[in-house]
Design an enzyme around this catalytic site. Structure first.
Site, mmCIF file in Angstrom:
data_model
loop_
_atom_site.group_PDB
_atom_site.id
_atom_site.type_symbol
_atom_site.label_atom_id
_atom_site.label_comp_id
_atom_site.label_asym_id
_atom_site.label_seq_id
_atom_site.Cartn_x
_atom_site.Cartn_y
_atom_site.Cartn_z
ATOM 1 N N LEU A 134 -17.077 -1.190 0.080
ATOM 2 C CA LEU A 134 -15.736 -1.142 0.350
ATOM 3 C C LEU A 134 -15.235 -1.015 1.765
ATOM 4 C CD1 LEU A 134 -13.030 1.261 -1.452
ATOM 5 C CD2 LEU A 134 -13.065 1.162 1.164
ATOM 6 N N ILE A 157 -15.739 -4.757 3.292
ATOM 7 C CA ILE A 157 -14.906 -5.486 3.163
ATOM 8 C C ILE A 157 -13.270 -5.209 3.855
ATOM 9 C CG2 ILE A 157 -13.277 -6.553 1.164
ATOM 10 C CD1 ILE A 157 -16.381 -7.556 1.311
ATOM 11 N N GLU A 158 -13.231 -3.708 3.966
ATOM 12 C CA GLU A 158 -11.989 -3.480 4.522
ATOM 13 C C GLU A 158 -11.854 -3.676 6.204
ATOM 14 O OE1 GLU A 158 -9.210 -2.451 3.743
ATOM 15 O OE2 GLU A 158 -9.019 -1.660 1.708
ATOM 16 N N SER A 159 -13.039 -3.163 6.704
ATOM 17 C CA SER A 159 -12.764 -2.971 8.218
ATOM 18 C C SER A 159 -14.106 -3.526 8.693
ATOM 19 C CB SER A 159 -13.028 -1.561 8.534
ATOM 20 O OG SER A 159 -14.156 -1.005 8.119
ATOM 21 N N ARG A 167 0.960 -1.294 0.052
ATOM 22 C CA ARG A 167 0.100 0.003 0.060
ATOM 23 C C ARG A 167 0.915 1.463 0.081
ATOM 24 N NH1 ARG A 167 -5.672 -0.929 3.508
ATOM 25 N NH2 ARG A 167 -6.318 -2.759 2.518
#
Length: 459
Positions: free
Chosen positions: A307, A310-312, A58
């Site tokens: 988003l 799925i991320e957090s 990242r």
């Protein structure tokens, strides 16, 4: 002796003679010991690009050996400058030429190199292990491998398995895979997914992969121990002593232990609970913020919500293994660059506002992708992986005759190949090794989740 071993032996002999000549006749151009390093204020470290030593994640440098080298450099009061090499021979050659001060990598201790190097730091004991799925009937002893199919890469893993087969009197069904088609990471994934039953890997690589696949059993050792450590030139004894002292004093420090835990123990994949109730047209308690900020980037708010899910998993306090924080899981440097105040990483609005600002930046970066739906996939991939790995995959796609502006079956294909040396060491790649499968799945998961949200929640 086969051709590959002959070539390797010639390389070693050339390397050793090169190192020797540099030490003859008072030629000390390669000599740069601790006092000179401190004077210039810089420690030049040599390592390789892989899952355990150094990689870009990242947009931020990471890797177990890289972080240890950083800690060591700080203890000396100097800056760290990293040079990434292709392999061990190249690292040792560069060290002998004076192009680096220290090899921060588990370099095998060999008789050939002992005359030119001082091994230093923590001595690691590595060995090869059988990688299998956890089960009551898992293989507990090497004799139980008779009659079993073991898929293995050519090179050291194949050699050891062939030798073990001879020691057992034959019977192991060895399935050699092509080294340029499947990486060891991919073979291990195939074991975890039940596509094959067994493969062989070093214990370090196996431990890294177990943080992605918790169902793996990596306890059975199948080789003799191999000693390895950091190394410096023979002309740098004080630097070697400093590395020995630092490792001895810091091996049990909280910082050292946290570093080891981050790479070899913490789960690398985010955990997701069940989807929150969608009755009454609500996805989460942050829907109003998603609606507000999605307009800034021209997104359907349900895509932004997917988003974040799925991320957090809509957890404001979650911290990933790599240090990403908050709803939008921004890495520390990205969060600062996007304006998140220190200490506000868990604030829902600050996180979403900064995440959307980052998405806007990525949209501009990939503006040449003319198809809006395709551009969305590029942006999602870059959000998860860092833009550098996506531009690398685009360059590879173009080099091999595919479209650099189409994600599905084109650029995503080359992102998946970025854990193969052939591809991540290609001159068109600027950001090195990357484990692309997670980002490949991330894009698909976000798109599928958004489609589900759109079907159940009104705009």
């Amino acid at each position: 002796m086969n051709a590959a071993r002959l070539i390797w032996s010639v390389c070693i002999l050339f390397l050793l003679s090169s190192c020797y000549l540099r030490h003859r006749g008072g030629q000390e151009e390669a000599c740069c010991d601790l006092p000179q390093i401190v004077d210039k204020g810089e420690l030049v470290v040599l390592t390789v690009n892989n899952s355990t030593s150094y990689f870009d994640y990242r947009g931020e440098p990471m890797g177990f050996q890289y972080e240890l080298a950083q800690q060591f450099a700080r203890s000396l009061g100097v800056e760290l400058r990293l040079k990434v090499m292709h392999n061990s021979v190249e690292m040792v050659s560069a060290l002998c030429r004076g192009e680096g001060d220290l090899i921060a990598y588990n370099l095998n201790m060999t008789n050939q190199w002992k005359d030119s190097l001082i091994y230093c730091g923590k001595e690691n004991i590595t060995h090869q292990v059988l990688v299998q799925r956890r089960a009551k009937k898992s293989v507990k002893d090497v004799t139980q491998l008779i009659g079993k199919e073991v898929y293995v890469q050519p090179g050291k893993y194949l050699t050891r398995l062939e030798n073990l087969d001879k020691e057992l009197g034959g019977g192991i069904v060895i399935r050699q895979v092509k080294g340029d088609t499947l990486t060891i990471d991919e073979l291990i994934t195939m074991v975890a997914e039940g596509k094959i039953d067994y493969t062989v890997a070093s214990n370090e690589v196996a431990r890294i992969n177990r943080t992605y696949h918790s169902n793996l059993d990596i306890h059975l050792e199948i080789s003799f121990d191999q000693r390895s450590s950091w190394a410096v030139r023979k002309t740098s004894p004080q630097l070697a002593q400093a590395a020995d002292k630092w490792h001895k004093e810091n091996i049990n420090s909280p910082e050292f232990k946290a570093c080891a835990k981050r790479y070899f123990e913490l789960n690398k994949l985010p955990l997701h609970g069940t989807i929150l109730s969608l009755k009454d047209g609500k996805i989460s308690i942050y829907d109003a913020l998603f609606r507000k900020y999605a307009e800034v980037i021209g997104w359907d708010w349900r895509m932004l919500a997917s988003l974040v899910y799925i991320e957090s998993n809509f957890d404001t306090h979650v911290v990933s293994w790599a240090g990403a924080k908050g709803l939008m899981q921004l890495m520390p440097a990205t969060a600062r660059a996007m304006g998140v105040p220190v200490g506000k990483e868990a604030d829902p609005e600050e996180s979403i506002k900064a995440g959307v600002k980052y998405i806007a930046y990525l949209q501009q970066l990939f503006s040449k992708v003319s198809d809006k739906e395709e551009r969305l996939k590029f942006v999602l991939a870059a959000y998860n992986a860092g833009a550098g790995h996506i531009t690398d995959a685009m360059a590879l796609a173009e080099k091999y005759g595919r479209s650099r502006y189409v994600w599905s079956h084109q650029v995503e294909h080359y992102l998946l190949l970025k854990n193969h040396e052939k591809y991540y060491q290609d001159p068109v790649c600027k950001n090195g090794y990357f484990r692309g499968a997670e980002t490949y799945n991330f894009v698909r998961d976000v798109m599928e989740c958004a489609a589900m949200y759109r079907s159940k929640v009104k705009k």
